[in-house]
Design a protein around this motif. Sequence first.
Motif, PDB file in Angstrom:
ATOM      1  N   SER A  80       0.817  -1.091   0.229  1.00 12.30           N
ATOM      2  CA  SER A  80       0.039  -0.127  -0.106  1.00 12.30           C
ATOM      3  C   SER A  80       0.868   1.284   0.008  1.00 12.30           C
ATOM      4  N   LEU A  81       0.358   2.237  -0.642  1.00 10.16           N
ATOM      5  CA  LEU A  81       1.147   3.506  -0.463  1.00 10.16           C
ATOM      6  C   LEU A  81       1.210   4.176   0.904  1.00 10.16           C
ATOM      7  N   VAL A  82       0.327   3.676   1.793  1.00 12.33           N
ATOM      8  CA  VAL A  82       0.596   4.398   3.211  1.00 12.33           C
ATOM      9  C   VAL A  82       1.842   3.461   3.763  1.00 12.33           C
ATOM     10  N   SER A  83       1.873   2.333   3.545  1.00 13.11           N
ATOM     11  CA  SER A  83       2.995   1.559   4.101  1.00 13.11           C
ATOM     12  C   SER A  83       4.477   2.097   3.296  1.00 13.11           C
ATOM     13  N   ILE A  84       4.308   2.196   2.231  1.00 21.05           N
ATOM     14  CA  ILE A  84       5.571   2.550   1.496  1.00 21.05           C
ATOM     15  C   ILE A  84       6.098   4.018   1.872  1.00 21.05           C
ATOM     16  N   PHE A  85       5.276   4.804   2.161  1.00 21.24           N
ATOM     17  CA  PHE A  85       5.151   6.329   2.857  1.00 21.24           C
ATOM     18  C   PHE A  85       6.022   5.997   4.186  1.00 21.24           C
ATOM     19  N   ILE A  86       5.274   5.335   5.192  1.00 16.64           N
ATOM     20  CA  ILE A  86       5.946   5.173   6.635  1.00 16.64           C
ATOM     21  C   ILE A  86       7.164   4.533   6.633  1.00 16.64           C
ATOM     22  N   ASP A 101       9.456   4.157   4.182  1.00 18.90           N
ATOM     23  CA  ASP A 101      10.664   5.239   3.449  1.00 18.90           C
ATOM     24  C   ASP A 101      10.948   6.231   4.385  1.00 18.90           C
ATOM     25  N   PHE A 102       9.980   6.797   5.181  1.00 19.93           N
ATOM     26  CA  PHE A 102      10.436   7.540   6.057  1.00 19.93           C
ATOM     27  C   PHE A 102      10.967   7.340   7.324  1.00 19.93           C
ATOM     28  N   LEU A 103      10.729   6.131   8.001  1.00 22.59           N
ATOM     29  CA  LEU A 103      11.587   5.390   9.042  1.00 22.59           C
ATOM     30  C   LEU A 103      12.908   5.227   8.431  1.00 22.59           C
ATOM     31  N   MET A 104      12.972   4.582   7.312  1.00 22.96           N
ATOM     32  CA  MET A 104      14.280   4.074   6.918  1.00 22.96           C
ATOM     33  C   MET A 104      15.277   5.316   6.514  1.00 22.96           C
ATOM     34  N   PHE A 105      14.470   6.533   5.811  1.00 22.20           N
ATOM     35  CA  PHE A 105      15.357   7.380   5.770  1.00 22.20           C
ATOM     36  C   PHE A 105      15.856   8.196   7.069  1.00 22.20           C
ATOM     37  N   LEU A 106      15.088   8.172   8.429  1.00 19.45           N
ATOM     38  CA  LEU A 106      15.561   8.738   9.354  1.00 19.45           C
ATOM     39  C   LEU A 106      16.656   7.820  10.099  1.00 19.45           C
ATOM     40  N   ALA A 107      16.483   6.407   9.890  1.00 20.56           N
ATOM     41  CA  ALA A 107      17.353   5.363  10.310  1.00 20.56           C
ATOM     42  C   ALA A 107      18.752   5.754   9.701  1.00 20.56           C
ATOM     43  N   ILE A 108      18.824   5.980   8.259  1.00 21.15           N
ATOM     44  CA  ILE A 108      20.001   6.017   7.586  1.00 21.15           C
ATOM     45  C   ILE A 108      20.728   7.304   7.926  1.00 21.15           C
ATOM     46  N   VAL A 109      19.895   8.452   8.183  1.00 18.82           N
ATOM     47  CA  VAL A 109      20.510   9.382   8.906  1.00 18.82           C
ATOM     48  C   VAL A 109      21.372   9.503  10.060  1.00 18.82           C
ATOM     49  N   LEU A 110      20.513   8.668  11.158  1.00 18.44           N
ATOM     50  CA  LEU A 110      21.189   8.391  12.380  1.00 18.44           C
ATOM     51  C   LEU A 110      22.365   7.380  12.202  1.00 18.44           C
ATOM     52  N   GLU A 111      22.321   6.487  11.196  1.00 21.54           N
ATOM     53  CA  GLU A 111      23.236   5.493  10.944  1.00 21.54           C
ATOM     54  C   GLU A 111      24.589   6.178  10.480  1.00 21.54           C
ATOM     55  N   LEU A 112      24.409   7.033   9.691  1.00 20.08           N
ATOM     56  CA  LEU A 112      25.645   7.441   9.326  1.00 20.08           C
ATOM     57  C   LEU A 112      26.427   8.645  10.255  1.00 20.08           C
ATOM     58  N   VAL A 114      15.356   0.769  10.684  1.00 17.38           N
ATOM     59  CA  VAL A 114      15.500   0.074   9.429  1.00 17.38           C
ATOM     60  C   VAL A 114      14.636  -0.998   9.155  1.00 17.38           C
ATOM     61  N   TYR A 115      14.849  -1.996  10.069  1.00 18.25           N
ATOM     62  CA  TYR A 115      14.215  -3.373   9.916  1.00 18.25           C
ATOM     63  C   TYR A 115      12.512  -3.094  10.174  1.00 18.25           C
ATOM     64  N   PHE A 116      12.547  -2.105  11.150  1.00 18.88           N
ATOM     65  CA  PHE A 116      10.944  -2.007  11.595  1.00 18.88           C
ATOM     66  C   PHE A 116      10.174  -1.302  10.389  1.00 18.88           C
ATOM     67  N   GLY A 117      10.958  -0.412   9.600  1.00 19.79           N
ATOM     68  CA  GLY A 117      10.364   0.407   8.586  1.00 19.79           C
ATOM     69  C   GLY A 117       9.968  -0.708   7.265  1.00 19.79           C
ATOM     70  N   GLN A 118      11.168  -1.667   7.221  1.00 24.15           N
ATOM     71  CA  GLN A 118      10.839  -2.859   6.232  1.00 24.15           C
ATOM     72  C   GLN A 118       9.671  -3.878   6.559  1.00 24.15           C
ATOM     73  N   ALA A 119       9.832  -4.124   7.752  1.00 21.59           N
ATOM     74  CA  ALA A 119       8.631  -4.676   7.999  1.00 21.59           C
ATOM     75  C   ALA A 119       7.312  -4.363   7.954  1.00 21.59           C
ATOM     76  N   ILE A 120       7.127  -2.890   8.229  1.00 20.54           N
ATOM     77  CA  ILE A 120       5.920  -2.294   7.933  1.00 20.54           C
ATOM     78  C   ILE A 120       5.461  -2.210   6.365  1.00 20.54           C
ATOM     79  N   GLN A 121       6.646  -2.141   5.544  1.00 22.26           N
ATOM     80  CA  GLN A 121       6.076  -2.275   4.146  1.00 22.26           C
ATOM     81  C   GLN A 121       5.690  -3.421   3.859  1.00 22.26           C
TER      82      GLN A 121
END
Length: 210
Positions: free
Chosen positions: A98-104, A106-117, A156-163
């Motif tokens: 779903s588009l909602v799952s994709i948005f949520i 991707d948003f979580l994974m983006f935040l996670a990658i920023v924190l990771e870097l 990141v893992y949680f964001g993927q699980a939601i998607q």
Amino acid sequence: MPMTKFNSTLQEQRRQSLRIFVQLTAVALNFWVLANTIRAGLWMFSMVAIVETLLMIVTTLTKPKAVTTDWWGWVAALFIMVFPLTATDVLQVHTTISLVSIFIGDFLMFLAIVLELLSLAYLNTAFTQAPEARKVVARGPYRYLRHPLYTAYVIVYFGQAIQWNEFLYWVTFVAFLIVLVIRAKAEENILLKTFPAYGAYRKKTKWFGL
């Protein structure tokens, strides 16, 4: 050389050999992840893989101040490597998202990658796959969280699980959390034994911050 000293030296050599094996295995898997993320056009994930790989190579070549003696810490360090492979190749059997799952997600994974870097920038040459002690990092996100890098992994893992929202993926997500806590505990134990100041740092910070 006394027998006890000889045995101690032999055990240390074995731990160092195990450390190198774990590190090189992680480097090899990072190259695999890098190739797959580049092919999929996931450039931010590719950037993280490049940074982690370079830091891992450096820490493989330099001897740490101490390495964990906890066998369960080594098992956890090895098991953590399995999850990216499982998540990307075995469990992606979804057909529609779903588009909602994709948005949520991707948003979580983006935040996670920023924190990771950001975490990797401050962790620098203290970043390792093997549970070992190199230095106590208490700046940047480490000023507030003991394991901001692990927090990023979880998000990141949680964001993927939601998607993907698949039962097996949620099962592996829970398993990943358990293994990550075990790995973090082994790391804290060796840091506490090596750096007495780590005890005070540990009291002032939260575990994952979740």
